[in-house]
Design an enzyme around this catalytic site. Structure first.
Site, PDB file in Angstrom:
ATOM      1  N   HIS A 114      55.209 -87.599  43.256  1.00  0.00           N
ATOM      2  CA  HIS A 114      54.741 -87.614  44.565  1.00  0.00           C
ATOM      3  C   HIS A 114      54.887 -88.966  45.237  1.00  0.00           C
ATOM      4  CE1 HIS A 114      53.121 -83.529  43.958  1.00  0.00           C
ATOM      5  NE2 HIS A 114      52.653 -83.824  42.872  1.00  0.00           N
ATOM      6  N   THR A 164      57.272 -92.230  29.212  1.00  0.00           N
ATOM      7  CA  THR A 164      57.705 -92.881  30.982  1.00  0.00           C
ATOM      8  C   THR A 164      59.043 -93.355  30.895  1.00  0.00           C
ATOM      9  OG1 THR A 164      56.987 -95.022  30.254  1.00  0.00           O
ATOM     10  CG2 THR A 164      55.355 -93.147  31.011  1.00  0.00           C
TER      11      THR A 164
END
Length: 184
Positions: A114, A164
Site C-alpha cells: 500500500h 522481507t
C-alpha cells in the site's frame, strides 16, 4: 485508457477501489467459498470452481480448507504442491510455487504494497509485486512472505518467520525479519 487491472498487471500504482477489480475479487470469493464449504471427499485436492480460477495447478497440487486468495488467476502451483489449512495468498501479482513445495498452516503471502502516504492509502493506491517460491521448499506455519520476494529451490522458512527479502536456494531462514541460520 489504461484500466486499473492493466496497471496492476504491469506492476504500476493502481487503485484497488475499482469496479472491475471488485468483480474479479467477488468471483474469487465465490470460488473460495465453494472450496472451503465442500466436504473433503467431494472437494478433492482443489474445489472445482477454485481449480478453474487458478492460473495453473500441477498434478497432485492440494489446497486444504480453509483457504483464501484475492484473485486466484495469479496463483500458479507446481506438481505436488501442498498448502495446509488457513493459507492466505493475496495474489495481486503472480505467485508461483514450485514443484513439491509445502506451505504449513496459516502461511500468508502478500503481493500488494500500500502507498506510504495516508492520502495514497485513502485513494486505494497499491502496487503489486510477484512472489516466487522454488521447487522442494518448505514454508513453516504462520510464516509471512512479503511482496517481491523470491525463495530458492530447497529453501526452508521457519515457522513464524517474516520474509522481507530474497532467500537463496537451500538456505534456512528464521525470525522477524527472517535471517539465515547455519545448518547443523
Amino acid at each position: 485508457m489504461t484500466s486499473e487491472r492493466m496497471k496492476m498487471a504491469a506492476g504500476e500504482w493502481y487503485t484497488c477501489l475499482d469496479p472491475e477489480l471488485e468483480e474479479l475479487r467477488d468471483a474469487a470469493r465465490d470460488a473460495v467459498f465453494e472450496h472451503n464449504g465442500l466436504p473433503p471427499r467431494q472437494r478433492g485436492d482443489i474445489g472445482p470452481a477454485l481449480a478453474a480460477l487458478l492460473g495453473g495447478a500441477g498434478e497432485g497440487a492440494r489446497i486444504e480448507a480453509p483457504f483464501h486468495c484475492a484473485y486466484g488467476f495469479n496463483l500458479f502451483l507446481g506438481d505436488g504442491v501442498f498448502l495446509n489449512a488457513g493459507c492466505t495468498i493475496l495474489d495481486t501479482a503472480p505467485v508461483r510455487i514450485g514443484k513439491r513445495t509445502m506451505l504449513g498452516p496459516n502461511v500468508q503471502i502478500y503481493c500488494a504494497e500500500h502507498h506510504r502516504e495516508a492520502a495514497g492509502r485513502r485513494a486505494g493506491l497499491e502496487i503489486a509485486k510477484p512472489v516466487t517460491i522454488g521447487d522442494d521448499a518448505w514454508i513453516g506455519g504462520s510464516a509471512v512472505i512479503l511482496a517481491g520476494v523470491s525463495i530458492g529451490n530447497g529453501a526452508t522458512v521457519g515457522a513464524g518467520a517474516v520474509v522481507t527479502r530474497d532467500v537463496p536456494a537451500n538456505a534456512i531462514v528464521v525470525g522477524n525479519p527472517a535471517r539465515a541460520v547455519t545448518r547443523r
